[in-house]
Design a protein around this motif. Structure first.
Motif, mmCIF file in Angstrom:
data_model
loop_
_atom_site.group_PDB
_atom_site.id
_atom_site.type_symbol
_atom_site.label_atom_id
_atom_site.label_comp_id
_atom_site.label_asym_id
_atom_site.label_seq_id
_atom_site.Cartn_x
_atom_site.Cartn_y
_atom_site.Cartn_z
ATOM 1 N N THR A 25 0.843 -1.188 0.000
ATOM 2 C CA THR A 25 0.000 0.000 0.000
ATOM 3 C C THR A 25 0.880 1.240 0.000
ATOM 4 N N TRP A 70 6.030 2.620 -0.498
ATOM 5 C CA TRP A 70 5.144 1.455 -0.527
ATOM 6 C C TRP A 70 5.538 0.489 0.582
ATOM 7 N N LYS A 82 -4.494 -0.480 -4.470
ATOM 8 C CA LYS A 82 -3.451 -1.418 -4.033
ATOM 9 C C LYS A 82 -3.418 -2.670 -4.933
#
Length: 563
Positions: A371, A382, A424
């Motif tokens: 995510t 991320w 995502k």
């Protein structure tokens, strides 16, 4: 040097808070900066994985059949029509129907050239008349009614048409359709496509500039990816494959389409753009969302595809893949073979990695998601998503669990699931090759294409033989022996001058291999046992296709011998 590198790495690692998202070169680059790149790539001088061909075969003695037509170039798309005994070849401005048994025999051809007006418009947009403003045939697929679907770049204005073969002739039906999203504008841009039950799945760019990459299924139920860097970021599409995952499925799963490609990584913190290899998948029955992700994939997921070369820090980049399945076994036992090359010009090593379908499926069905998380100012990092995953699981196909919830199609998926997958689509876990290392690596000409054929040798064992095309126009023939040793039986020069092998096909009907390049199409037998003139050479080559016939006193193909 090893001690220096080790000390530098240890000192730099203390400054890092997370290795999961660190650039593969970052710890050392703190000490060596940009000068590190050559050092890191030169760490491997003698890889234990490297193999040397048993023999090299020149163009003059390669025992091939060659088709080429004067003034025609770029024979880079092929369609096996074994039902018609044809090899259909797409080139620049023309489609050829060749005899499947002997490609030197042209059965028919159909020209599809661009008009003067189209050339003028292409030039006006700044493109080169001699190279860009032609019609390169890039998409060639068989439909269920026996006709063919063909698309071309059409002077940077892609179009598609239907083509039939009757009375010994190829006929373009001139039912022209818009080719945007189906075929690339740029003839030199990588793309991929596959046709399933008359539905075309394509991965290419939607616009003239090549800045809107998509994975798309065409009408009647058109659906595509979002134009977001978290979905596709400067991708180079490689290949596509269909997997019948609904067969023998205990949870009522759907068939899936897999896309292999490379792209700029969003998940690493690097001083320069880092390219990684990926595999993505979508569900065949995906119709998009009702409100969120309208006409967009609700099942698009992607994961990093690793092919680790000992001693090399930068990821190697996928160039082609081949799906090999045993028809008598479950689809989870299928294997994907893929060829990789380095992303730095300093290295000249290429590799083949193999992946189990079950491992790929597990990452998507059970793995954790990444995510995006804001760090400091506007910087995005991320990280692993550690929150609650919505139900139904984001990216999953409609299965029995979803049906029990009253969800029978993706249009009924809740917004929470759809919003999750919109933001995502990237999995945290990488897909690792079988045994964690390449099945083959080699210095020299870079690998471009691969096909695999299984053959039973005299010892009773079945071997998966790899045929690998290179950027120098050679074809490697290699397999792993039962003791684990990798053997390159031969390297054959297919063309009179060095040039990339752009496509490889294998016909189960003829047992022949077909290779396409800029200058022509070559047909070659996978066996060629006659190249071994003595019993010693025949046996030492360990070619699973061949054996020494003591009665005939020569090396013969096992398929054509009773002994």
């Amino acid at each position: 040097m090893d001690a220096l590198l080790s000390g530098a790495s240890e000192g730099a690692s203390a400054l890092q808070t997370s290795s999961r998202h660190r650039c593969p070169l970052l710890s050392l680059s703190l000490v060596f900066g940009l000068l590190l790149l050559p050092v890191a790539l030169m760490l491997v001088e003698d890889s234990p994985l490297e193999s040397v061909p048993h023999r090299s075969v020149s163009y003059q003695s390669n025992n091939t059949l060659l088709f080429r037509e004067e003034g025609v170039f770029d024979y880079s798309s092929m369609l096996l029509r074994e039902d018609l005994d044809l090899l259909v070849v797409g080139a620049r401005g023309e489609v050829f129907a060749l005899n499947l048994t002997d490609v030197t025999k042209k059965i028919s051809s159909a020209k599809w050239e661009v008009s003067k007006q189209q050339v003028s418009e292409c030039k006006r947009k700044g493109k080169n008349e001699e190279t860009d403003c032609k019609n390169y045939i890039r998409v060639l697929h068989k439909r269920e009614d026996g006709r063919m679907y063909v698309c071309g770049t059409n002077a940077f204005d892609p179009e598609c048409d239907y083509m039939s073969f009757s009375d010994g002739k190829l006929n373009l039906e001139k039912k022209v359709e818009d080719g945007k999203g189906k075929c690339p504008f740029d003839p030199f841009q990588r793309h991929a496509s596959i046709m399933i039950e008359n539905d075309l799945y394509s991965a290419t760019s939607m616009n003239f500039l090549g800045s809107e990459p998509v994975l798309m299924r065409s009408a009647p139920s058109s659906i595509r990816t979002e134009i977001k860097s978290s979905w596709l970021y400067d991708p180079n599409f490689v290949s596509m494959a269909w997997m019948p995952e609904s067969e023998q499925s205990e949870d009522g799963d759907d068939d899936k389409v897999y896309l292999f490609f490379s792209e700029t990584a969003v998940e690493y913190d690097c001083y320069r753009k880092l390219v990684v290899s990926r595999v993505a998948r979508v569900c065949k029955g995906d119709l998009g969302g009702e409100r969120t992700l309208q006409k967009r994939w609700t099942s698009f997921l992607k994961a990093r595809l690793d092919c680790p070369i000992p001693g090399y820090r930068l990821p190697f980049i996928i160039q082609d893949s081949y799906r090999w399945c045993d028809s008598s076994r479950h689809w989870k036992d299928c294997i994907f073979y893929a060829v990789f090359t380095p992303q730095s010009e300093i290295s000249d090593i290429s590799a083949v990695c193999a992946y189990r379908m079950s491992d790929i499926s597990k990452v998507f069905s059970e793995g954790k998601y990444k995510t995006p998380a804001s760090v400091e100012t506007s910087f995005i990092k991320w990280v692993i998503f550690s929150g609650e995953v919505p139900v139904p699981r984001p990216g999953a196909c409609i299965n029995n669990e979803a049906r029990k919830m009253g969800i029978n199609q993706t249009l009924q998926l809740p917004d929470r699931t759809l919003q999750f997958i919109r933001d995502k689509p990237l999995m945290d876990q990488a897909i690792e090759p079988i045994e964690g290392v390449p099945v083959l690596s080699r210095r020299g000409a870079k690998f471009t294409q691969i096909i695999v054929n299984q053959v039973q040798a005299l010892d009773g064992e079945k071997y998966n033989v790899m045929f690998i095309g290179t950027d120098q126009g050679t074809l490697l023939k290699a397999f792993r022996y039962s003791d684990g040793e990798m053997i390159i039986i031969e390297e054959v020069q297919l063309f009179s001058s060095p040039q990339p092998v752009k496509i490889l096909q294998f016909s189960n009907k003829t047992g022949q291999i077909y290779a396409g390049s800029d200058v022509g199409v070559v047909q070659i037998s996978p066996a060629n046992c006659e190249r071994s003139s003595t019993c010693k050479d025949c046996v030492s080559a360990r070619d699973p296709y061949c054996g020494w016939d003591s009665n005939k006193g020569k090396c013969v193909s096992l398929s054509g011998s009773q002994r």
